[in-house]
Design a protein around this motif. Structure first.
Motif, short mmCIF file in Angstrom:
data_model
loop_
_atom_site.label_atom_id
_atom_site.label_comp_id
_atom_site.label_asym_id
_atom_site.label_seq_id
_atom_site.Cartn_x
_atom_site.Cartn_y
_atom_site.Cartn_z
N SER A 229 0.82 -1.20 0.00
CA SER A 229 0.00 0.00 0.00
C SER A 229 0.86 1.26 0.00
O SER A 229 0.55 2.24 -0.70
CB SER A 229 -0.93 -0.01 1.21
N GLU A 230 1.94 1.26 0.75
CA GLU A 230 2.84 2.41 0.78
C GLU A 230 3.45 2.66 -0.61
O GLU A 230 3.59 3.82 -1.04
CB GLU A 230 3.95 2.19 1.81
N ILE A 231 3.78 1.61 -1.31
CA ILE A 231 4.36 1.74 -2.65
C ILE A 231 3.42 2.51 -3.58
O ILE A 231 3.85 3.36 -4.38
CB ILE A 231 4.69 0.35 -3.22
N TRP A 232 2.10 2.26 -3.46
CA TRP A 232 1.16 2.95 -4.32
C TRP A 232 1.12 4.46 -4.04
O TRP A 232 0.68 5.23 -4.89
CB TRP A 232 -0.24 2.36 -4.13
N ARG A 233 1.58 4.90 -2.87
CA ARG A 233 1.58 6.33 -2.56
C ARG A 233 2.64 7.09 -3.36
O ARG A 233 2.59 8.32 -3.43
CB ARG A 233 1.79 6.55 -1.06
N ASP A 234 3.60 6.37 -3.94
CA ASP A 234 4.64 7.04 -4.72
C ASP A 234 4.89 6.27 -6.02
O ASP A 234 6.01 5.89 -6.33
CB ASP A 234 5.94 7.15 -3.91
N MET A 322 -12.39 -3.09 -6.04
CA MET A 322 -11.81 -2.77 -4.74
C MET A 322 -10.34 -3.14 -4.76
O MET A 322 -9.99 -4.32 -4.87
CB MET A 322 -12.51 -3.55 -3.62
N ARG A 323 -9.42 -2.16 -4.61
CA ARG A 323 -8.02 -2.37 -4.93
C ARG A 323 -7.07 -2.17 -3.74
O ARG A 323 -5.87 -2.07 -3.94
CB ARG A 323 -7.62 -1.42 -6.05
N GLY A 324 -7.59 -2.15 -2.49
CA GLY A 324 -6.75 -1.72 -1.39
C GLY A 324 -6.09 -2.78 -0.54
O GLY A 324 -5.47 -2.46 0.46
N ALA A 325 -6.20 -4.07 -0.90
CA ALA A 325 -5.79 -5.13 0.02
C ALA A 325 -4.57 -5.90 -0.47
O ALA A 325 -4.43 -6.19 -1.65
CB ALA A 325 -6.94 -6.11 0.24
N ASP A 326 -3.71 -6.28 0.49
CA ASP A 326 -2.63 -7.24 0.23
C ASP A 326 -3.23 -8.62 0.04
O ASP A 326 -4.21 -8.99 0.70
CB ASP A 326 -1.66 -7.32 1.41
N ARG A 369 -5.58 7.37 4.69
CA ARG A 369 -4.89 6.61 3.63
C ARG A 369 -3.38 6.66 3.83
O ARG A 369 -2.67 5.65 3.64
CB ARG A 369 -5.26 7.19 2.26
N ASP A 370 -2.86 7.80 4.21
CA ASP A 370 -1.42 7.97 4.38
C ASP A 370 -0.90 7.24 5.61
O ASP A 370 0.25 6.78 5.62
CB ASP A 370 -1.08 9.46 4.48
N ALA A 371 -1.73 7.14 6.65
CA ALA A 371 -1.27 6.57 7.91
C ALA A 371 -1.34 5.05 7.96
O ALA A 371 -0.52 4.40 8.62
CB ALA A 371 -2.09 7.15 9.07
N VAL A 372 -2.31 4.49 7.28
CA VAL A 372 -2.59 3.05 7.44
C VAL A 372 -1.44 2.12 7.03
O VAL A 372 -1.20 1.12 7.70
CB VAL A 372 -3.90 2.70 6.71
N PRO A 373 -0.71 2.38 5.95
CA PRO A 373 0.35 1.43 5.59
C PRO A 373 1.35 1.17 6.71
O PRO A 373 1.84 0.05 6.86
CB PRO A 373 1.03 2.10 4.39
#
Length: 456
Positions: A229-234, A322-326, A369-373
């Protein structure tokens, strides 16, 4: 990613793009759910990544599965890069680093998707076993560097690989080293789509926290619970994120089309040729003035392919993704589908979830969104922890599934598929938390045991 579409029907204007999405509307009696999951293959002996070529490579795996289940090969430049059930039963495709993906068929209930997954894993193991191949149940490959990760011979990925470093630091990690599970759901009208999109966007970080399962990179802890999820932020901010415009007045099909038109293109496919137009405007293709292909005009397949290269937390096509899960073990794959079906496919549940998220601002949603990863269930929004919020959302989903009252052959309803998530909320320990405990304890500071304990 499923195979690229080839439909040469010309598109002359924006209204046809809007109509393309609107054609996905279905009455509630016809709503279905599809589940997609990726898994990273590895050699059980030595824990090395699996290349495409070779007697025990990805191509051999695909060839073996085709001979077993009779699915048709999907070819790219003459090489098999996936399989498709021509009877509408789904498809198998390859992600850039060899991640093996099942794109499941649209099915009536969560029970059916769980049975589909069981059949697929049984077939995959029957072929992979003699090849010495296993599959990880993690959201990111825990050991290999990007340089050590194999590259699949899929031409669209060459174009994406060249473009990604221009628009973000971590796009190549997304392509080659991550694995996700995704649920795809229908909508009944434009208003229903907007309501479901808003609820699922706002709650996507809750799913990210519950399914966090990627705490290792390059053989050690990476500081996150969901590095995927963090990777998707950048990765590429033009085509990712929480879509704040979806919560503004006037949201509908047209607004999403306007957003998609402004996302830069990757490629245009004509016949068997991929034309690299990375960074170009779909508006120019629509008007016949694309500099790389003068006079060429957009087709239905161009639009479908372009929408498949947009990667927000929830994606709209003729259904919602829905695209948010590992990714995770089989019970977690089923749990993701149950989570979203319970929230989105029961009217009362959807209304309750909407009232829950309605007071949140765009800044609230983005901060979560920013905090959860990194923080997982400990992250907060509007003074509430995600763990507390997840407990309430799971109660909503559970009641929604109970009201659907769809029973499996053993007399159980769909609520049973939520059990792994209820356990996570009760203990406050996600899959990533458990893995980190193992790493610092029984695994003695090594990720090697993950290849034994975290494998399908």
């Amino acid at each position: 990613m499923a195979r690229d579409v080839t439909d040469a029907t010309p598109i002359s204007g924006r209204d046809e793009l809007v109509a393309w999405i609107a054609a996905g509307e279905k009455p509630a009696s016809e709503w279905r759910v599809g589940t997609e999951h990726e898994k990273v293959p590895f050699y059980r002996e030595g824990h090395a990544p699996v290349p495409y070529e070779g007697e025990r490579g990805i191509k051999a795996l695909l060839d073996g599965l085709a001979s077993l289940n009779g699915w048709e090969p999907i070819l790219d430049d003459g090489l098999p890069i996936g399989l498709a059930d021509e009877k509408g039963g789904g498809a198998i495709s390859l992600e850039p680093g060899g991640q093996f993906e099942l794109s499941g068929a649209p099915l009536r209930d969560v029970h059916s998707t769980a049975r589909e997954l069981e059949r697929h894993l049984d077939e995959a193991k029957r072929i992979a076993g003699p090849l010495g191949i296993g599959f990880l149940t993690l959201g990111m490959s825990p050991k290999w560097t990007r340089a050590e990760t194999p590259v699949m011979p899929k031409r669209r990925y060459r174009i994406m690989s060249a473009y990604m470093p221009k628009v973000g630091r971590l796009g190549l990690d997304m392509m080659f080293r991550t694995a996700t599970v995704q649920a795809n759901l229908d909508f009944g009208s434009e208003a229903d789509m907007v309501r479901k999109l808003r609820v699922s966007l706002a709650l996507q970080p809750v799913a990210t926290a519950l399914f966090a399962n990627s705490p290792f990179t390059d053989g050690r802890p990476n500081g996150f619970l969901s590095m995927r999820s963090e990777i998707w932020r950048d990765t590429d901010r033009d085509r990712t994120g929480m879509l704040p415009f979806a919560f503004e007045d006037g949201m509908g099909y047209e607004r999403y089309v306007d957003y998609a038109l402004d996302v830069p293109m990757y490629f245009v496919k004509r016949g068997d040729t991929y034309h690299d137009v990375a960074g170009a405007s779909f508006r120019d293709l629509l008007a016949g003035r694309l500099p790389q292909l003068p006079g060429e005009r957009a087709t239905s397949s161009d639009w479908a392919n372009h929408l498949s290269t947009i990667f927000p937390e929830v994606r709209l096509k003729t259904f919602l993704e829905m695209r948010g899960a590992d990714t995770g073990p089989p019970e977690m794959i089923g749990a993701l589908t149950a989570f979203w079906v319970g929230v989105l496919y029961d009217g009362t549940a959807l209304d309750e979830a909407y009232e829950l998220i309605r007071p949140w601002s765009a800044d609230d949603r983005q901060a979560l969104r920013d905090a959860v990863p990194r923080q997982g269930l400990k992250a907060q929004i509007a003074g509430r922890s995600v763990r507390d919020l997840a407990s309430e959302v799971l109660s909503i989903a559970r009641a929604g599934l109970a009201r659907r009252a769809l029973i499996d052959p053993d007399g159980r309803d769909e609520t049973r598929h939520l059990d792994p998530l209820l356990s996570i909320v009760e203990t406050g320990r996600t899959g990533a938390d458990v893995l980190l405990e193992r790493y610092h304890g029984a695994w003695a500071g090594s990720v090697e045991p993950a290849f034994e304990e975290c494998a399908f």
